[in-house]
Design a protein around this motif. Structure first.
Motif, PDB file in Angstrom:
ATOM      1  N   SER A  35       1.726  -3.145   2.048  1.00 58.35           N
ATOM      2  CA  SER A  35       0.728  -4.217   2.079  1.00 58.35           C
ATOM      3  C   SER A  35       1.393  -5.574   2.263  1.00 58.35           C
ATOM      4  CB  SER A  35      -0.094  -4.217   0.786  1.00 58.35           C
ATOM      5  OG  SER A  35      -0.757  -2.986   0.604  1.00 58.35           O
ATOM      6  N   PHE A  36       2.538  -5.749   1.609  1.00 60.56           N
ATOM      7  CA  PHE A  36       3.276  -7.006   1.752  1.00 60.56           C
ATOM      8  C   PHE A  36       3.752  -7.183   3.193  1.00 60.56           C
ATOM      9  CE2 PHE A  36       7.504  -9.078   1.840  1.00 60.56           C
ATOM     10  CZ  PHE A  36       7.118 -10.356   1.471  1.00 60.56           C
ATOM     11  N   VAL A  37       4.246  -6.113   3.801  1.00 60.10           N
ATOM     12  CA  VAL A  37       4.695  -6.183   5.196  1.00 60.10           C
ATOM     13  C   VAL A  37       3.532  -6.597   6.101  1.00 60.10           C
ATOM     14  CG1 VAL A  37       5.492  -4.801   7.167  1.00 60.10           C
ATOM     15  CG2 VAL A  37       6.617  -4.587   4.948  1.00 60.10           C
ATOM     16  N   GLY A  38       2.365  -5.971   5.890  1.00 59.28           N
ATOM     17  CA  GLY A  38       1.197  -6.329   6.687  1.00 59.28           C
ATOM     18  C   GLY A  38       0.789  -7.772   6.499  1.00 59.28           C
ATOM     19  N   ALA A  39       0.808  -8.243   5.248  1.00 54.11           N
ATOM     20  CA  ALA A  39       0.392  -9.618   4.952  1.00 54.11           C
ATOM     21  C   ALA A  39       1.358 -10.637   5.536  1.00 54.11           C
ATOM     22  CB  ALA A  39       0.277  -9.801   3.440  1.00 54.11           C
ATOM     23  N   ARG A  40       2.653 -10.375   5.412  1.00 59.70           N
ATOM     24  CA  ARG A  40       3.634 -11.351   5.888  1.00 59.70           C
ATOM     25  C   ARG A  40       3.587 -11.496   7.403  1.00 59.70           C
ATOM     26  NH1 ARG A  40       9.853  -9.177   5.682  1.00 59.70           N
ATOM     27  NH2 ARG A  40      10.073 -11.083   6.928  1.00 59.70           N
ATOM     28  N   PHE A  41       3.417 -10.369   8.111  1.00 58.12           N
ATOM     29  CA  PHE A  41       3.394 -10.456   9.566  1.00 58.12           C
ATOM     30  C   PHE A  41       2.041 -10.917  10.094  1.00 58.12           C
ATOM     31  CE2 PHE A  41       7.212  -7.695   9.273  1.00 58.12           C
ATOM     32  CZ  PHE A  41       8.075  -8.565   9.918  1.00 58.12           C
ATOM     33  N   LEU A  42       0.998 -10.799   9.276  1.00 59.48           N
ATOM     34  CA  LEU A  42      -0.274 -11.404   9.643  1.00 59.48           C
ATOM     35  C   LEU A  42      -0.127 -12.927   9.667  1.00 59.48           C
ATOM     36  CD1 LEU A  42      -3.274 -11.053  10.289  1.00 59.48           C
ATOM     37  CD2 LEU A  42      -3.731 -11.084   7.813  1.00 59.48           C
ATOM     38  N   VAL A  43       0.582 -13.461   8.670  1.00 61.34           N
ATOM     39  CA  VAL A  43       0.864 -14.900   8.637  1.00 61.34           C
ATOM     40  C   VAL A  43       1.726 -15.296   9.846  1.00 61.34           C
ATOM     41  CG1 VAL A  43       2.040 -16.739   7.363  1.00 61.34           C
ATOM     42  CG2 VAL A  43       0.652 -15.067   6.132  1.00 61.34           C
ATOM     43  N   LEU A 189       1.364  -6.228  16.007  1.00 62.34           N
ATOM     44  CA  LEU A 189       1.426  -4.785  15.789  1.00 62.34           C
ATOM     45  C   LEU A 189       1.884  -4.461  14.374  1.00 62.34           C
ATOM     46  CD1 LEU A 189       1.161  -1.957  16.963  1.00 62.34           C
ATOM     47  CD2 LEU A 189       3.517  -2.129  17.777  1.00 62.34           C
ATOM     48  N   ALA A 190       2.928  -5.174  13.907  1.00 64.37           N
ATOM     49  CA  ALA A 190       3.422  -4.947  12.547  1.00 64.37           C
ATOM     50  C   ALA A 190       2.352  -5.291  11.511  1.00 64.37           C
ATOM     51  CB  ALA A 190       4.681  -5.774  12.303  1.00 64.37           C
ATOM     52  N   ALA A 191       1.575  -6.351  11.760  1.00 65.07           N
ATOM     53  CA  ALA A 191       0.516  -6.752  10.827  1.00 65.07           C
ATOM     54  C   ALA A 191      -0.577  -5.695  10.753  1.00 65.07           C
ATOM     55  CB  ALA A 191      -0.063  -8.100  11.252  1.00 65.07           C
ATOM     56  N   VAL A 192      -1.039  -5.218  11.912  1.00 66.86           N
ATOM     57  CA  VAL A 192      -2.106  -4.212  11.939  1.00 66.86           C
ATOM     58  C   VAL A 192      -1.652  -2.931  11.238  1.00 66.86           C
ATOM     59  CG1 VAL A 192      -3.447  -2.702  13.437  1.00 66.86           C
ATOM     60  CG2 VAL A 192      -3.231  -5.130  13.988  1.00 66.86           C
ATOM     61  N   CYS A 193      -0.449  -2.453  11.583  1.00 64.84           N
ATOM     62  CA  CYS A 193       0.073  -1.225  10.969  1.00 64.84           C
ATOM     63  C   CYS A 193       0.223  -1.393   9.460  1.00 64.84           C
ATOM     64  CB  CYS A 193       1.417  -0.853  11.595  1.00 64.84           C
ATOM     65  SG  CYS A 193       1.332  -0.316  13.315  1.00 64.84           S
ATOM     66  N   GLY A 194       0.756  -2.544   9.040  1.00 65.01           N
ATOM     67  CA  GLY A 194       0.971  -2.775   7.619  1.00 65.01           C
ATOM     68  C   GLY A 194      -0.321  -2.888   6.835  1.00 65.01           C
ATOM     69  N   VAL A 195      -1.293  -3.624   7.373  1.00 64.49           N
ATOM     70  CA  VAL A 195      -2.568  -3.804   6.668  1.00 64.49           C
ATOM     71  C   VAL A 195      -3.321  -2.483   6.567  1.00 64.49           C
ATOM     72  CG1 VAL A 195      -4.834  -4.880   6.814  1.00 64.49           C
ATOM     73  CG2 VAL A 195      -2.784  -6.256   7.229  1.00 64.49           C
ATOM     74  N   VAL A 196      -3.391  -1.748   7.674  1.00 66.07           N
ATOM     75  CA  VAL A 196      -4.122  -0.475   7.670  1.00 66.07           C
ATOM     76  C   VAL A 196      -3.464   0.528   6.729  1.00 66.07           C
ATOM     77  CG1 VAL A 196      -4.766   1.525   9.064  1.00 66.07           C
ATOM     78  CG2 VAL A 196      -5.070  -0.778   9.988  1.00 66.07           C
ATOM     79  N   ALA A 197      -2.136   0.688   6.829  1.00 68.55           N
ATOM     80  CA  ALA A 197      -1.425   1.638   5.973  1.00 68.55           C
ATOM     81  C   ALA A 197      -1.454   1.200   4.517  1.00 68.55           C
ATOM     82  CB  ALA A 197       0.013   1.796   6.451  1.00 68.55           C
ATOM     83  N   GLY A 198      -1.299  -0.115   4.291  1.00 69.39           N
ATOM     84  CA  GLY A 198      -1.301  -0.612   2.923  1.00 69.39           C
ATOM     85  C   GLY A 198      -2.634  -0.418   2.234  1.00 69.39           C
ATOM     86  N   LEU A 199      -3.728  -0.753   2.915  1.00 75.58           N
ATOM     87  CA  LEU A 199      -5.059  -0.580   2.319  1.00 75.58           C
ATOM     88  C   LEU A 199      -5.404   0.895   2.134  1.00 75.58           C
ATOM     89  CD1 LEU A 199      -7.105  -3.328   4.216  1.00 75.58           C
ATOM     90  CD2 LEU A 199      -6.236  -3.400   1.877  1.00 75.58           C
ATOM     91  N   SER A 200      -4.807   1.754   2.955  1.00 78.74           N
ATOM     92  CA  SER A 200      -5.105   3.188   2.878  1.00 78.74           C
ATOM     93  C   SER A 200      -4.369   3.884   1.745  1.00 78.74           C
ATOM     94  CB  SER A 200      -4.747   3.871   4.205  1.00 78.74           C
ATOM     95  OG  SER A 200      -5.482   3.320   5.283  1.00 78.74           O
ATOM     96  N   PHE A 201      -3.157   3.410   1.425  1.00 76.87           N
ATOM     97  CA  PHE A 201      -2.316   4.174   0.496  1.00 76.87           C
ATOM     98  C   PHE A 201      -1.862   3.401  -0.736  1.00 76.87           C
ATOM     99  CE2 PHE A 201      -1.502   5.903   4.793  1.00 76.87           C
ATOM    100  CZ  PHE A 201      -1.968   7.200   4.588  1.00 76.87           C
ATOM    101  N   GLU A 202      -2.103   2.085  -0.785  1.00 75.90           N
ATOM    102  CA  GLU A 202      -1.601   1.308  -1.905  1.00 75.90           C
ATOM    103  C   GLU A 202      -2.722   0.538  -2.591  1.00 75.90           C
ATOM    104  OE1 GLU A 202       2.840   0.279  -0.028  1.00 75.90           O
ATOM    105  OE2 GLU A 202       1.260  -1.250  -0.095  1.00 75.90           O
ATOM    106  N   PRO A 203      -2.659   0.407  -3.915  1.00 77.37           N
ATOM    107  CA  PRO A 203      -3.648  -0.417  -4.616  1.00 77.37           C
ATOM    108  C   PRO A 203      -3.384  -1.897  -4.352  1.00 77.37           C
ATOM    109  CG  PRO A 203      -1.970   0.358  -6.149  1.00 77.37           C
ATOM    110  CD  PRO A 203      -1.701   1.038  -4.835  1.00 77.37           C
ATOM    111  N   LEU A 204      -4.441  -2.671  -4.272  1.00 77.97           N
ATOM    112  CA  LEU A 204      -4.298  -4.106  -4.018  1.00 77.97           C
ATOM    113  C   LEU A 204      -5.327  -4.855  -4.836  1.00 77.97           C
ATOM    114  CD1 LEU A 204      -2.856  -6.316  -2.346  1.00 77.97           C
ATOM    115  CD2 LEU A 204      -4.682  -6.068  -0.646  1.00 77.97           C
ATOM    116  N   SER A 205      -4.869  -5.825  -5.613  1.00 76.66           N
ATOM    117  CA  SER A 205      -5.765  -6.620  -6.444  1.00 76.66           C
ATOM    118  C   SER A 205      -5.650  -8.087  -6.059  1.00 76.66           C
ATOM    119  CB  SER A 205      -5.402  -6.455  -7.926  1.00 76.66           C
ATOM    120  OG  SER A 205      -4.118  -6.980  -8.204  1.00 76.66           O
ATOM    121  N   GLN A 206      -6.690  -8.836  -6.366  1.00 72.52           N
ATOM    122  CA  GLN A 206      -6.662 -10.270  -6.092  1.00 72.52           C
ATOM    123  C   GLN A 206      -5.566 -10.959  -6.902  1.00 72.52           C
ATOM    124  OE1 GLN A 206     -10.579 -11.875  -6.767  1.00 72.52           O
ATOM    125  NE2 GLN A 206     -11.401 -11.094  -4.833  1.00 72.52           N
TER     126      GLN A 206
END
Length: 303
Positions: A35-43, A189-206
């Motif tokens: 999730s962190f990888v997806g978030a950082r590359f989204l930025v 590409l790194a952002a999309v892969c990270g966000v999709v995989a992170g939301l699918s397999f990892e817990p994420l809280s505000q």
């Protein structure tokens, strides 16, 4: 841009990446690594959008071919795989093991370039690699490798992906001189892969996202938006193997930033390790300088 300026850019990249290691370790305490990888590359993707659009708007730019898009996608996939494996490895590996294993990507680059282009690595490059790896070993806890974990294996596999991405960047730039597009595409590409995989397999809280936000911002803007983009620009002028050696200074700056920001003590062997890595970089820089001197001497004799 001259080779010297490109090399200085790569040194700046190593400084940013070395300090980003602290942010990456902090982020793992607040959120999942993917999730962190997806978030950082989204930025990073958002930060590069204006520059990529400006580059695209230039009328002189030839259109990108399908093979160019495919190569950019492959480089982006290498970036995601390397970042995800490294970040996941940092969850369980020690800083001692992680710092040494990350530096090993310098070994793979010249051989991947050999496979891709047929250009054999020069002896001075191989010598510099041995010196740098020895220095990275001394940057561990007095040269002692701690107990192996699954995280160590992930970081080592990530090295192959890092090396593949570094080796493919100049191939893309030789086909299409579109550095901002390449950065924008690989971040997306790194952002999309990270966000999709992170939301699918990892817990994420505000709460976790808020705690990790400074690390996401630093890694996204500085390590990603600035450093990775500078790397692409510099690799147009610096060969991949030499670029990897210069960027291996990341481990030196990681050790120095750990000492400055985390009150970690640099041992005598660690200081020697820093010196050896610097020596390896000087060795690989001496090659082009010596060739210039020889060329000037030869031209003077002809005159």
């Amino acid at each position: 841009m001259t080779r010297m300026r490109a090399d200085l850019l790569l040194m700046a990249v190593s400084i940013i990446w070395g300090t980003a290691f602290i942010a990456q370790k902090h982020a793992n305490e607040a959120m999942g690594p993917i999730s962190f990888v997806g978030a950082r590359f989204l930025v990073s993707w958002v930060a590069l959008a204006p520059l990529a659009f400006y580059e695209h708007s230039k009328k002189a730019q030839p259109p990108l071919r399908k093979e160019d898009l495919g190569l950019a996608g492959l480089i982006g996939l290498c970036l995601f795989v390397a970042s995800a494996l490294q970040q996941s490895g940092l969850v369980t590996t020690t800083a001692t093991n992680g710092g040494f294993l990350t530096a090993l990507y310098v070994i793979f680059v010249p051989f991947i370039v050999w496979i891709i282009t047929g250009a054999k690595p020069r002896l001075v490059v191989l010598t510099a690699i041995v010196v740098c790896v020895a220095g990275a070993w001394l940057l561990t806890e007095q040269g002692h490798f701690q107990g192996l974990t699954a995280g160590d294996a992930l970081v080592l596999i990530a090295d192959i992906a890092w090396a593949a991405g570094i080796s493919l960047v100049p191939v893309f730039l030789a086909r299409a001189d579109r550095p901002f597009f390449l950065a924008f595409a690989q971040y997306g590409l790194a952002a999309v892969c990270g966000v999709v995989a992170g939301l699918s397999f990892e817990p994420l809280s505000q709460e976790g996202l808020a705690m990790a936000f400074p690390a996401i911002l630093y890694a996204g803007v500085c390590s990603g938006g600035i450093a990775f983009t500078l790397q692409i620009f510099a690799q147009k002028y610096t060969p991949p193997a030499e670029a990897a050696l210069i960027m291996s200074l990341e481990s030196v700056f990681a050790a120095l930033s750990g000492a400055a920001l985390l009150a970690e003590r640099l041992t005598g062997p660690a200081i020697l390790g820093c010196v050896l890595i610097l020596l390896g970089v000087v060795l690989v820089e001496a090659g082009p300088a010596m060739r210039k001197v020889q060329l000037r001497s030869y031209l003077r004799k002809l005159a």
